[in-house]
Structure formats: C-alpha cells, structure tokens
Motif scaffolding. Sequence first.
Motif, PDB file in Angstrom:
ATOM      1  N   HIS A  57      -5.214  -2.970   7.178  1.00  0.00           N
ATOM      2  CA  HIS A  57      -6.055  -1.864   6.706  1.00  0.00           C
ATOM      3  C   HIS A  57      -5.473  -1.209   5.452  1.00  0.00           C
ATOM      4  O   HIS A  57      -6.180  -0.953   4.490  1.00  0.00           O
ATOM      5  N   ARG A  71      -6.045  -2.755  11.661  1.00  0.00           N
ATOM      6  CA  ARG A  71      -7.261  -2.431  12.413  1.00  0.00           C
ATOM      7  C   ARG A  71      -7.537  -3.571  13.381  1.00  0.00           C
ATOM      8  O   ARG A  71      -7.684  -4.725  12.954  1.00  0.00           O
ATOM      9  N   TRP A  85      -6.026   1.256  16.310  1.00  0.00           N
ATOM     10  CA  TRP A  85      -5.311   1.299  15.029  1.00  0.00           C
ATOM     11  C   TRP A  85      -3.818   1.167  15.286  1.00  0.00           C
ATOM     12  O   TRP A  85      -3.252   1.879  16.115  1.00  0.00           O
TER      13      TRP A  85
END
Length: 259
Positions: A57, A71, A85
């Motif tokens: 990410h 992610r 996350w």
Amino acid sequence: MSAPHDSGPGVGFGTEPDASPEAQLGRLLGRALNSFDLPDETLERLDGALAYAGSLHSAHHSAGRHRETYRHNWLLIDGGSLTLWELVHNTGRAGTPQHEVYVSEDELHLATGRLPLPREAEPEFDIHVPMTPVKLPPLPPLHRAFGLGDPDNSVDHARRLLRRAENPDVTTRPGPGTARLLQEACAHQITQAFGCRVGHGFTLYEHAFLLCDGCEISLWEVEHTATPDGRHMCEVYATQEAARAAMEHRASSYPRARR
C-alpha cells in the motif's frame, strides 16, 4: 527510497498458488505482534473466505529505517470483502522487522504516526488493488480437514490433555462423559485460537477430535502464567466461550498477566 525488503509478506494475486485464503490469514496472524487484539467478529467473518489478494500500500525507507504498509483483502462467502492492514517496520530497539495488523486504515495511520520516523516521512507512493464483490451461491458448511488417522495417538493425546487440566473450579472441567467419547477418537488436530487478547501470558488452543462415527468434538485449552508464583499452568474447557471467560477472570485476578 529503496525497494521493499525481501522479508516482507508476499503481495499480489497468485504469488503463492498453494496458499489458501485461510493459510494466508494464519500467516498474517502468526507474524503480527498484536493479532490477539483483533475483534472476534472480524475473524468470524473471515472464516471460510473464498479468495485472497495482498498488495503493498505504501512505503518509506531512509537512514537504515523502513516502514511498509500492506493491504490484505479477502473475498467472503456472502459475496462481500474484508480488508486488514499490516504495518511492517524496523524502528524497535533490536532493529528487526516487526509486524502489526489493524482492521481500519485510521488505526493504521495512528500506528504509523507513532513510529520514530521523520515527520516528513509520508508515503512516497500509494497503490490500490480494488476487489469487486461477486455474488455467489450459498456454500455447504466446510468440514475440518484432519490428517492421517492414528487412533492410539489421538486417544492418548486426549487422555494427556484431560490429565493436565488444572481448572480451579473442578466442575468446569470436561467430565467422564467427554472422556468416554474421546476413547473413540481416531484423529485429532491442534490449532491456536486467535481473537481478543487479555494478556501476553495467555494462549488459547483448540484440540479438535474426529470420532469413529464421523462426529467431531473440540476441547479448549488455556495456557497461562497468571498464578501467585508465576508458574505455568493449563486449564481445559468444553467451549471456547468458557475458556475465554476463564482467561478474563484470571487476568483480572492477576493484573500482572496483562501487558
């Protein structure tokens, strides 16, 4: 900025074709230091996920320190999706990579902001891999996959598990009826149960047994050091709810078990 280090989690679709969505979740929870803080509802939703996709990410590398965020997406059996996350950084004292997992991007940003990195260390790039929800027909219940059966070994494992149970309230221990049922065990499986964590001194395991008639039975083992002298002990319960309640009670009786 340099490329992400090789020890990070695999990213993208199809990078590990032999890893199921369940295995990907297990790997993430196994390496994350705070996995026990995840809500039980989140883990229950991920049970039986149909597909997985992981992507890098954002990242920051400078002066020997690095921080990456990942992610992790799962396609759920109801056609929706769920995202976790992951934060990976080496800003601890030892300088070794540390992994943390969060249920929202806001929590991820708060955790990232606490890292001892320069204020200007904002994400140099931001990559999004959307997952389009797919409407799927209902699936039949998933059955546990036991390994090769070994009745003698499974019966002996059940006997040793019940023997080491030190429940303070003996009425909460699995009784003679359970012991008789487990004499028909022909296979077993041990897995660590994740969910809300009450302290670093507690670990919860599920001991699942396959009986000769095809039925399954599970016992829940709590390992902890929440004792007056810090001694390691085990307790065994017939349900996960009873085991978690015992963990909460122990942690409140011996606050030093919380960290």
